[in-house]
Design an enzyme around this catalytic site. Structure first.
Site, PDB file in Angstrom:
ATOM      1  N   ARG A 182       5.457  -3.770 -12.234  1.00 49.29           N
ATOM      2  CA  ARG A 182       5.507  -4.901 -11.298  1.00 49.29           C
ATOM      3  C   ARG A 182       5.440  -6.160 -12.144  1.00 49.29           C
ATOM      4  O   ARG A 182       4.421  -6.435 -12.770  1.00 49.29           O
ATOM      5  CB  ARG A 182       4.339  -4.848 -10.318  1.00 49.29           C
ATOM      6  CG  ARG A 182       4.289  -6.010  -9.337  1.00 49.29           C
ATOM      7  CD  ARG A 182       3.094  -5.923  -8.407  1.00 49.29           C
ATOM      8  NE  ARG A 182       3.236  -4.848  -7.439  1.00 49.29           N
ATOM      9  CZ  ARG A 182       2.575  -3.708  -7.471  1.00 49.29           C
ATOM     10  NH1 ARG A 182       1.703  -3.477  -8.459  1.00 49.29           N
ATOM     11  NH2 ARG A 182       2.752  -2.777  -6.556  1.00 49.29           N
ATOM     12  N   GLU A 214       8.149   3.889 -11.550  1.00 49.93           N
ATOM     13  CA  GLU A 214       8.215   3.226 -10.246  1.00 49.93           C
ATOM     14  C   GLU A 214       8.321   1.719 -10.499  1.00 49.93           C
ATOM     15  O   GLU A 214       7.443   1.134 -11.129  1.00 49.93           O
ATOM     16  CB  GLU A 214       6.953   3.532  -9.439  1.00 49.93           C
ATOM     17  CG  GLU A 214       6.790   2.685  -8.194  1.00 49.93           C
ATOM     18  CD  GLU A 214       5.389   2.748  -7.619  1.00 49.93           C
ATOM     19  OE1 GLU A 214       4.990   1.783  -6.944  1.00 49.93           O
ATOM     20  OE2 GLU A 214       4.679   3.751  -7.862  1.00 49.93           O
ATOM     21  N   THR A 274       6.482  -0.179  -3.232  1.00 46.79           N
ATOM     22  CA  THR A 274       6.379  -1.158  -2.145  1.00 46.79           C
ATOM     23  C   THR A 274       7.597  -1.051  -1.231  1.00 46.79           C
ATOM     24  O   THR A 274       8.154  -2.053  -0.759  1.00 46.79           O
ATOM     25  CB  THR A 274       6.230  -2.601  -2.692  1.00 46.79           C
ATOM     26  OG1 THR A 274       5.407  -2.598  -3.862  1.00 46.79           O
ATOM     27  CG2 THR A 274       5.552  -3.494  -1.656  1.00 46.79           C
ATOM     28  N   LYS A 285       0.162   9.254  -2.038  1.00 43.99           N
ATOM     29  CA  LYS A 285      -0.383   8.309  -3.014  1.00 43.99           C
ATOM     30  C   LYS A 285      -1.756   7.892  -2.496  1.00 43.99           C
ATOM     31  O   LYS A 285      -1.853   7.152  -1.518  1.00 43.99           O
ATOM     32  CB  LYS A 285       0.561   7.112  -3.124  1.00 43.99           C
ATOM     33  CG  LYS A 285       0.002   5.882  -3.808  1.00 43.99           C
ATOM     34  CD  LYS A 285       1.027   4.743  -3.702  1.00 43.99           C
ATOM     35  CE  LYS A 285       0.440   3.405  -4.050  1.00 43.99           C
ATOM     36  NZ  LYS A 285       1.466   2.326  -3.938  1.00 43.99           N
ATOM     37  N   GLY A 319      -6.159   1.153 -10.238  1.00 40.81           N
ATOM     38  CA  GLY A 319      -7.224   1.036 -11.219  1.00 40.81           C
ATOM     39  C   GLY A 319      -7.446   2.274 -12.059  1.00 40.81           C
ATOM     40  O   GLY A 319      -8.566   2.538 -12.504  1.00 40.81           O
ATOM     41  N   GLY A 352      -0.691   1.569 -13.390  1.00 36.28           N
ATOM     42  CA  GLY A 352      -0.232   0.200 -13.284  1.00 36.28           C
ATOM     43  C   GLY A 352      -0.750  -0.641 -14.422  1.00 36.28           C
ATOM     44  O   GLY A 352      -0.445  -0.406 -15.596  1.00 36.28           O
ATOM     45  N   SER A 353      -1.584  -1.616 -14.090  1.00 29.71           N
ATOM     46  CA  SER A 353      -2.025  -2.585 -15.099  1.00 29.71           C
ATOM     47  C   SER A 353      -2.788  -1.964 -16.276  1.00 29.71           C
ATOM     48  O   SER A 353      -2.672  -2.470 -17.399  1.00 29.71           O
ATOM     49  CB  SER A 353      -2.859  -3.694 -14.453  1.00 29.71           C
ATOM     50  OG  SER A 353      -3.953  -3.162 -13.753  1.00 29.71           O
TER      51      SER A 353
END
Length: 212
Positions: free
Chosen positions: A19, A42, A71, A130, A159, A179-180
């Site tokens: 993202r 993704e 999303t 998910k 997270g 993710g991050s």
């Protein structure tokens, strides 16, 4: 096709989530992750020029890689992702995109945090759930969910760092969405060298659960 997708997800264990506010950086991050052995990416529709990013990564990535979209909320979103060359959808909730994806035979991982939503999403044709945001309850919550719902394939998202990923695998998650903790600032133009280092750490930690 949804069953085959779940088998692939279960075998590889890692789903990278991109993202970013910079399309070029997002493409570069995606290609770096594919080069480091990630097979499932993704790309969130919140990413700048997301559909173009998906199309480019599909074209420029290695054969066998699966590039999907996150999303994905509407019926139109599903169509746009397919037209861009995406091969699966991920949703943050039990939205209209779940049933539409299933109707088209398009694998969809549906976001759901509660037993009721998990069952509803699977009844609508989700390939997997998910668990999002997984950080609310952590691995103990997933373990509790799986006790009455052992046949549902869960992907932990939200997270998930290296330590948490291992803990989710230990309580039965088929995969983790990263993710991050994986991407850092790479999709905004940050260091690809640091991204590659993080990718290797995730792969090393996941190795005991990866098939083949």
């Amino acid at each position: 096709m949804p069953t085959e997708f779940v088998d692939h997800l279960t075998a590889t264990r890692l789903l990278a989530i991109i993202r970013g506010a910079d399309a070029e950086a997002s493409v570069a991050a995606a290609l770096a992750l594919l080069d480091e052995g990630f097979q499932l990416l993704e790309i969130s529709l919140n990413t700048a020029n997301a559909l173009e990013v998906i199309a480019r990564v599909v074209r420029e990535g290695p054969e066998g890689a699966r590039i999907g979209a996150g999303t994905v909320l509407t019926i139109d979103d599903v169509k746009r992702v397919r037209d861009a060359g995406g091969s699966f959808a991920v949703t943050p909730a039990v939205a209209q995109s779940v049933a539409e994806s299933a109707r088209l035979g398009f694998p969809v991982v549906a976001g759901a945090p509660t037993p009721t939503e998990c069952v509803s999403a699977m009844e609508q044709g989700a390939a997997a759930i998910k668990l999002f945001p997984a950080s609310i309850g952590g691995p103990p919550y997933l373990k509790a969910l799986r006790d009455p719902l052992p046949s549902i394939p869960f992907v932990a998202v939200g997270g998930v760092g290296v330590k948490e990923m291992v803990e989710y695998f230990e309580v039965g998650a088929i995969a983790a969405g990263l993710g991050s903790p994986l991407l850092g600032d790479a999709a905004a133009g940050g260091s690809l060298t640091a991204l590659r280092d993080r990718a290797r750490r995730f792969h090393e930690a996941a190795a005991p659960w990866v098939e083949g």
